[in-house]
Design an enzyme around this catalytic site. Structure first.
Site, PDB file in Angstrom:
ATOM      1  N   LYS A  87       0.860  -1.189   0.000  1.00 38.45           N
ATOM      2  CA  LYS A  87       0.000   0.000   0.000  1.00 38.45           C
ATOM      3  C   LYS A  87       0.898   1.241   0.000  1.00 38.45           C
ATOM      4  O   LYS A  87       1.747   1.415   0.888  1.00 38.45           O
ATOM      5  CB  LYS A  87      -0.887  -0.040   1.256  1.00 38.45           C
ATOM      6  CG  LYS A  87      -2.170   0.751   1.146  1.00 38.45           C
ATOM      7  CD  LYS A  87      -3.060   0.439   2.343  1.00 38.45           C
ATOM      8  CE  LYS A  87      -4.330   1.252   2.330  1.00 38.45           C
ATOM      9  NZ  LYS A  87      -5.109   1.071   3.563  1.00 38.45           N
TER      10      LYS A  87
HETATM   11  O1  G3P Z   1      -7.674   1.958   5.366  1.00 34.78           O
HETATM   12  C1  G3P Z   1      -7.937   3.207   4.820  1.00 34.78           C
HETATM   13  C2  G3P Z   1      -9.311   3.766   5.102  1.00 34.78           C
HETATM   14  O2  G3P Z   1     -10.289   2.777   4.915  1.00 34.78           O
HETATM   15  C3  G3P Z   1      -9.426   4.528   6.383  1.00 34.78           C
HETATM   16  O3  G3P Z   1     -10.729   4.679   6.829  1.00 34.78           O
HETATM   17  O4  G3P Z   1     -12.395   5.280   8.557  1.00 34.78           O
HETATM   18  O5  G3P Z   1      -9.988   5.899   8.925  1.00 34.78           O
HETATM   19  O6  G3P Z   1     -11.347   7.085   7.220  1.00 34.78           O
HETATM   20  P1  G3P Z   1     -11.127   5.790   7.949  1.00 34.78           P
END
Ligand code: G3P
Length: 217
Positions: A87
């Site tokens: 990633k």
């Molecule tokens: O893994 C990346 C993404 O899904 C992060 O999500 O909820 O922290 O905005 P969030």
């Protein structure tokens, strides 16, 4: 549509895998820290542990932000397990590194994507997945789902093979809308997956069936 779970919590990953609908896992440095996984050796071991409980792709994020660092870190991560997807953030050196990984047959997930232009460059560089963060756009009153729509249009126009991985999914409606638009993958918390099952008519109907069965026996 593929379903990934967005967590580094091994128990939740096992629970989602046991449902029989899980296609992969995404993690990020914040999710790893949330589980108390710190230190390079522990972090690498945790990725291997995750790979051992699921059958699909597992995204492991680099910390480096310079080309050489991203390449070195990404190669270490990719060598851990065949299911690992490196990633990489959508920055200039990240795009360059995605091209390098793509040419070497190493799978990538281009992350922190907030615009269609970023997604276009990720696809040009040969990213396996692109991760638009829809929840974080909604958080600032922008339209996360509109971004998925734009990327779908662009990728279809040119037949890009990069898969749209709707990330930062917060709830079931995000999942459903992404499915309608045609996102290839969604990644979200367990609640956004099992929440899809909830319906009051299912609950009341089941209660009625069970009660009627009891009366007849
Ligand atoms: O893994 C990346 C993404 O899904 C992060 O999500 O909820 O922290 O905005 P969030």
């Amino acid at each position: 549509m593929k379903f990934f779970i967005d967590t580094a919590n091994l128990e939740q990953i096992k629970e989602a895998q046991a449902l029989g609908i899980l296609d992969g896992v995404t993690t990020n440095p914040s999710l790893m820290a949330k589980e108390g996984i710190t230190g390079q050796d522990n972090i690498l071991k945790h990725y291997v542990d995750i790979c051992s409980v699921v059958t699909g792709d597992v995204s492991a994020e680099v910390i480096s932000t310079d080309y050489e660092g991203i390449v070195q870190e990404g190669e270490t991560l990719a060598a851990l397990h065949p299911q690992i997807v490196v990633k990489v953030p959508v920055i200039q050196d990240g795009i360059k590194a995605i091209r390098y990984f793509s040419d070497k047959g190493i799978k990538t997930n281009c992350t922190l994507v907030f615009s269609a232009g970023q997604a276009l460059l990720a696809a040009k560089a040969g990213a396996t997945y692109v991760s638009p963060f829809i929840g974080r756009l909604d958080d600032i009153s922008a339209d996360g789902l509109n971004l998925i729509d734009e990327i779908r249009l662009i990728y279809d126009n040119y037949d890009f093979k990069t898969q749209i991985l709707a990330a930062s999914v917060r709830h079931t409606m995000h999942v459903l809308e992404c499915a309608k638009i045609g996102a290839d993958v969604m990644t979200g918390p367990m609640s956004s997956i099992v929440g899809l099952l909830k319906h009051p008519l299912t609950d009341s109907g089941l209660a009625q069936f069970l009660a009627d069965h009891k009366k007849g026996n």
